[in-house]
Design a protein around this motif. Sequence first.
Motif, PDB file in Angstrom:
ATOM      1  N   CYS A 205      46.394  49.315  38.785  1.00  0.00           N
ATOM      2  CA  CYS A 205      47.404  48.258  38.660  1.00  0.00           C
ATOM      3  C   CYS A 205      47.387  47.755  37.219  1.00  0.00           C
ATOM      4  N   HIS A 207      48.531  45.060  36.004  1.00  0.00           N
ATOM      5  CA  HIS A 207      48.190  43.638  35.895  1.00  0.00           C
ATOM      6  C   HIS A 207      46.682  43.425  35.986  1.00  0.00           C
ATOM      7  N   CYS A 208      46.022  44.184  36.883  1.00  0.00           N
ATOM      8  CA  CYS A 208      44.556  44.101  36.970  1.00  0.00           C
ATOM      9  C   CYS A 208      43.941  44.530  35.631  1.00  0.00           C
ATOM     10  N   HIS A 249      43.347  41.839  43.112  1.00  0.00           N
ATOM     11  CA  HIS A 249      44.655  42.467  43.263  1.00  0.00           C
ATOM     12  C   HIS A 249      45.366  42.044  44.558  1.00  0.00           C
ATOM     13  N   HIS A 303      51.535  42.872  41.537  1.00  0.00           N
ATOM     14  CA  HIS A 303      50.478  41.857  41.509  1.00  0.00           C
ATOM     15  C   HIS A 303      51.171  40.513  41.275  1.00  0.00           C
TER      16      HIS A 303
END
Length: 343
Positions: A205, A207-208, A249, A303
């Motif tokens: 991900c 965003h993670c 997440h 996310h």
Amino acid sequence: MKNLSELRQDIITGEWVLIATGRAMRPQFFRKKSVTTEASRKGCSFEALLPEAFLVFDKKGEIYHPTPKIINELKKNWFLQTVPNKYPAIRESAICPVPEKRGLYEMMEGVGFHEVVITRDHKKSIGLMNSGEATIVLRAYRARFEALKDEECVEYISVFHNHGSEAGASVFHPHSQIIAIPVIPQDVSRSIAGSLNYFERHKKCVHCEIIHFEIEERARIVYENEKFIAFCPYVSRTAFEVRIFPKIHTPEFESSQDDDLALAGDALRAVLRKLYKGLRNPPYNFFIHTAPTSDGMYYGHYHWHIEIIPKTAVWAGFEIGTGIEISTVAPEEAAKFLRKIKI
Ligand SMILES: [Zn+2]
Ligand SMILES: [Zn+2]
């Protein structure tokens, strides 16, 4: 004038515009200046528990669906109420809209839901609340989100808050809005396409990955608790833009548990308080970006997060003509400034 509400799609870019002429009829539109000042508390229509309130939270965070039996008790104890917007940008209909051709052009009827989430205190914006109160606001968003998600025609639910007349608040009294629409808006679909693209290439991900990098680098962090992180994005569009993410997440806002929301409320209130103190109560908008509600689609790569955008500049010719916003303060400087402000 006909109360027109329609979604028109740009045949070149695919972007949607909502034409909602009924909105201009709302009285605030004509007396904008006087109602957005603090002095206008007298006669503020949001002061009392409104007869049309369909979801109420008391100060302890207990939820009620008002009935004649409990209404008098609620009038004393209410902290937050949700009501239908009197001047909706979009209107309810049992029939889902279908895309239509108008000669060369594409449109569909503007069908959906438009609700207002009102907290009781006339002067207490979220930045002035305590964490528990800010958490009740988020719990109300979640409750309405869950209910609207089950509505047949709803594809996306936009939860947003305008603070200050320069940020588009036509009523001074603190309130948020929820608009559920039958299409996925362009900013969300762009963001989802980008995160899917990253996921397909890296199996992670995006965003993670950003959160990990920000925690390591620590240059843009504004506030952090056990479960949430707030930072000025590396590519901030405006000065003092702040985004708040769950560290774990989570694609969907509405799947947040109560203890998650308690820490989300803590982070939201912390950032808004820092902005209030540091920039002396600036106008701002914040909104939740989360996975669309469309059935059968998988958004596991997304996310959810909150974006807070202080109104520090106006879009002028360059911004409108290119879509490139000019941020006059580096995000690293903005974060450093906000980090230092005691809350
Ligand atoms: Zn008020
Ligand atoms: Zn993630």
